[in-house]
Design a protein around this motif. Sequence first.
Motif, PDB file in Angstrom:
ATOM      1  N   GLU A  29     -47.825  45.637  -8.025  1.00  0.00           N
ATOM      2  CA  GLU A  29     -48.583  45.379  -9.554  1.00  0.00           C
ATOM      3  C   GLU A  29     -49.314  45.489 -10.393  1.00  0.00           C
ATOM      4  N   GLN A  30     -47.252  45.358 -11.635  1.00  0.00           N
ATOM      5  CA  GLN A  30     -47.334  45.048 -12.549  1.00  0.00           C
ATOM      6  C   GLN A  30     -46.791  44.059 -12.851  1.00  0.00           C
ATOM      7  N   ASP A  89     -47.743  40.883 -10.136  1.00  0.00           N
ATOM      8  CA  ASP A  89     -49.046  40.736 -10.456  1.00  0.00           C
ATOM      9  C   ASP A  89     -50.164  40.245  -9.465  1.00  0.00           C
TER      10      ASP A  89
END
Length: 237
Positions: free
Chosen positions: A91-92, A95
């Motif tokens: 997610e980080q 992305d």
Amino acid sequence: MNRDIFLADAHLLHPRDLNYQRLLAFLAEQTGRVRTLYILGDLFEFWVGYRHLVFAPYVPLLNALAELRTSGADIVYVEGNHDFHLGPYFEQTLDCRVFPDGGDVEIDGKRVHLTHGDLINGDDRGYRLLRGFLRSRFLKTLIAIAPGDLTWGISRWASRQSQKGHAPKQQRRLPEAKIDAYARRRLKDGCAVVITGHFHQPFSRQLGEGMVFGLGDWLTQYSYLVHENGTFSLKTY
């Protein structure tokens, strides 16, 4: 560019493995040619999302996904039963959009339901209890404080144990009635297409006005689904 790729069940272990090498080659070929890569679970034989740690054997794949992302492709990841708590890195750093339990996306005006497939059999209460435990906050906290090498070692042992005495998944009987019942519910809710992984057998069927697809796997079949110009088609690499 309106070309999308769907794949699942590579169960990657080591970069020297044939299915790992072929997946890297395939992803390299998609650079600049794909709008969205949809991964429907079990890309890894084991993945749990440490905040600042990735298992070394998976670095080449993560680099390939990062290159694909840099080229402009989106990545959507549905967690499987071998890869969960994807959180921090996917997610980080990458992305990605992550679906822990599957979900719906819109593709060129069509509502498409994505699922790994491990929850299709609602009668398997034992598996659902195990799944709940594996994804629990307690186990997530425990894994976060355990040394990465220990977690990797345990996961490899568990994988070997789970494979003993079982026929290859490609040879197991496909639970068509349960898959169709699940798909019909999603189609009744307004989806036009249902796509599942988990069963290691590629298939496509029309159910009423909708379609259901099984992705097969990236172990021996190297099968995947392509959406292009409004049409879905199963292919092999």
